[in-house]
Design a protein around this motif. Structure first.
Motif, PDB file in Angstrom:
ATOM      1  N   PRO A  67      29.194 -14.980 -24.868  1.00 41.40           N
ATOM      2  CA  PRO A  67      28.060 -15.349 -25.727  1.00 41.40           C
ATOM      3  C   PRO A  67      27.826 -16.852 -25.799  1.00 41.40           C
ATOM      4  O   PRO A  67      26.679 -17.295 -25.866  1.00 41.40           O
ATOM      5  CB  PRO A  67      28.463 -14.785 -27.096  1.00 41.40           C
ATOM      6  CG  PRO A  67      29.385 -13.667 -26.776  1.00 41.40           C
ATOM      7  CD  PRO A  67      30.125 -14.065 -25.532  1.00 41.40           C
ATOM      8  N   GLU A  68      28.888 -17.635 -25.754  1.00 40.76           N
ATOM      9  CA  GLU A  68      28.725 -19.092 -25.803  1.00 40.76           C
ATOM     10  C   GLU A  68      27.977 -19.586 -24.564  1.00 40.76           C
ATOM     11  O   GLU A  68      27.139 -20.495 -24.653  1.00 40.76           O
ATOM     12  CB  GLU A  68      30.098 -19.783 -25.884  1.00 40.76           C
ATOM     13  CG  GLU A  68      30.867 -19.482 -27.152  1.00 40.76           C
ATOM     14  CD  GLU A  68      31.620 -18.157 -27.098  1.00 40.76           C
ATOM     15  OE1 GLU A  68      31.779 -17.600 -25.989  1.00 40.76           O
ATOM     16  OE2 GLU A  68      32.024 -17.662 -28.165  1.00 40.76           O
ATOM     17  N   THR A  69      28.249 -18.990 -23.431  1.00 43.92           N
ATOM     18  CA  THR A  69      27.563 -19.382 -22.202  1.00 43.92           C
ATOM     19  C   THR A  69      26.089 -18.983 -22.265  1.00 43.92           C
ATOM     20  O   THR A  69      25.211 -19.760 -21.873  1.00 43.92           O
ATOM     21  CB  THR A  69      28.230 -18.724 -20.982  1.00 43.92           C
ATOM     22  OG1 THR A  69      29.613 -19.070 -20.973  1.00 43.92           O
ATOM     23  CG2 THR A  69      27.579 -19.161 -19.691  1.00 43.92           C
ATOM     24  N   LEU A  70      25.809 -17.770 -22.768  1.00 40.38           N
ATOM     25  CA  LEU A  70      24.421 -17.331 -22.890  1.00 40.38           C
ATOM     26  C   LEU A  70      23.647 -18.241 -23.826  1.00 40.38           C
ATOM     27  O   LEU A  70      22.493 -18.597 -23.557  1.00 40.38           O
ATOM     28  CB  LEU A  70      24.368 -15.884 -23.394  1.00 40.38           C
ATOM     29  CG  LEU A  70      24.898 -14.825 -22.436  1.00 40.38           C
ATOM     30  CD1 LEU A  70      24.938 -13.470 -23.116  1.00 40.38           C
ATOM     31  CD2 LEU A  70      24.050 -14.760 -21.185  1.00 40.38           C
ATOM     32  N   GLN A  71      24.284 -18.625 -24.927  1.00 36.00           N
ATOM     33  CA  GLN A  71      23.623 -19.514 -25.884  1.00 36.00           C
ATOM     34  C   GLN A  71      23.332 -20.866 -25.247  1.00 36.00           C
ATOM     35  O   GLN A  71      22.262 -21.429 -25.435  1.00 36.00           O
ATOM     36  CB  GLN A  71      24.500 -19.676 -27.115  1.00 36.00           C
ATOM     37  CG  GLN A  71      23.828 -20.443 -28.237  1.00 36.00           C
ATOM     38  CD  GLN A  71      24.701 -20.528 -29.467  1.00 36.00           C
ATOM     39  OE1 GLN A  71      25.908 -20.312 -29.397  1.00 36.00           O
ATOM     40  NE2 GLN A  71      24.108 -20.839 -30.581  1.00 36.00           N
ATOM     41  N   LEU A  72      24.264 -21.366 -24.466  1.00 31.00           N
ATOM     42  CA  LEU A  72      24.074 -22.645 -23.786  1.00 31.00           C
ATOM     43  C   LEU A  72      22.911 -22.578 -22.820  1.00 31.00           C
ATOM     44  O   LEU A  72      22.162 -23.540 -22.640  1.00 31.00           O
ATOM     45  CB  LEU A  72      25.365 -23.038 -23.063  1.00 31.00           C
ATOM     46  CG  LEU A  72      25.364 -24.384 -22.370  1.00 31.00           C
ATOM     47  CD1 LEU A  72      25.276 -25.500 -23.411  1.00 31.00           C
ATOM     48  CD2 LEU A  72      26.592 -24.540 -21.509  1.00 31.00           C
ATOM     49  N   LEU A  73      22.711 -21.408 -22.194  1.00 28.96           N
ATOM     50  CA  LEU A  73      21.623 -21.227 -21.232  1.00 28.96           C
ATOM     51  C   LEU A  73      20.304 -20.869 -21.894  1.00 28.96           C
ATOM     52  O   LEU A  73      19.295 -20.693 -21.232  1.00 28.96           O
ATOM     53  CB  LEU A  73      22.002 -20.142 -20.217  1.00 28.96           C
ATOM     54  CG  LEU A  73      23.192 -20.472 -19.312  1.00 28.96           C
ATOM     55  CD1 LEU A  73      23.558 -19.262 -18.463  1.00 28.96           C
ATOM     56  CD2 LEU A  73      22.866 -21.660 -18.416  1.00 28.96           C
TER      57      LEU A  73
END
Ligand SMILES: [Zn+2]
Length: 86
Positions: A75-81
């Protein structure tokens, strides 16, 4: 006095179509994992209900969804993207 033409730019770029397809694939995998559960005899409930197949759990659909689930970014990666984290 002239009207300001200040443009507001988003913090993150919009998601690409390829990135959005990963999110929809993750949603499909989550739905499959929720449906293809084990019954008290060790068989897949959804395969029996939907297809009338007695399939040992985990069935091939459940195994596929698990592999997809493990390959989806955190989820942290998706939020960053800038992608939805559902
Ligand atoms: Zn199944």
């Amino acid at each position: 006095m002239p009207v300001s033409t200040l443009a507001v730019r988003p913090d993150t770029p919009p998601p690409t179509p390829a990135a959005e397809s990963v999110v929809s694939l993750a949603a499909s995998a989550a739905a499959i994992l929720a449906l293809h559960t084990v019954d008290e005899q060790g068989m897949c409930t959804q395969c029996r209900t939907a297809y009338a197949h007695l399939t040992p759990h985990p069935c091939s659909q459940h195994a596929w969804a698990q592999r997809v689930n493990q390959s989806v970014p955190a989820p942290e990666t998706l939020q960053l993207l800038g992608l939805p984290c559902s």
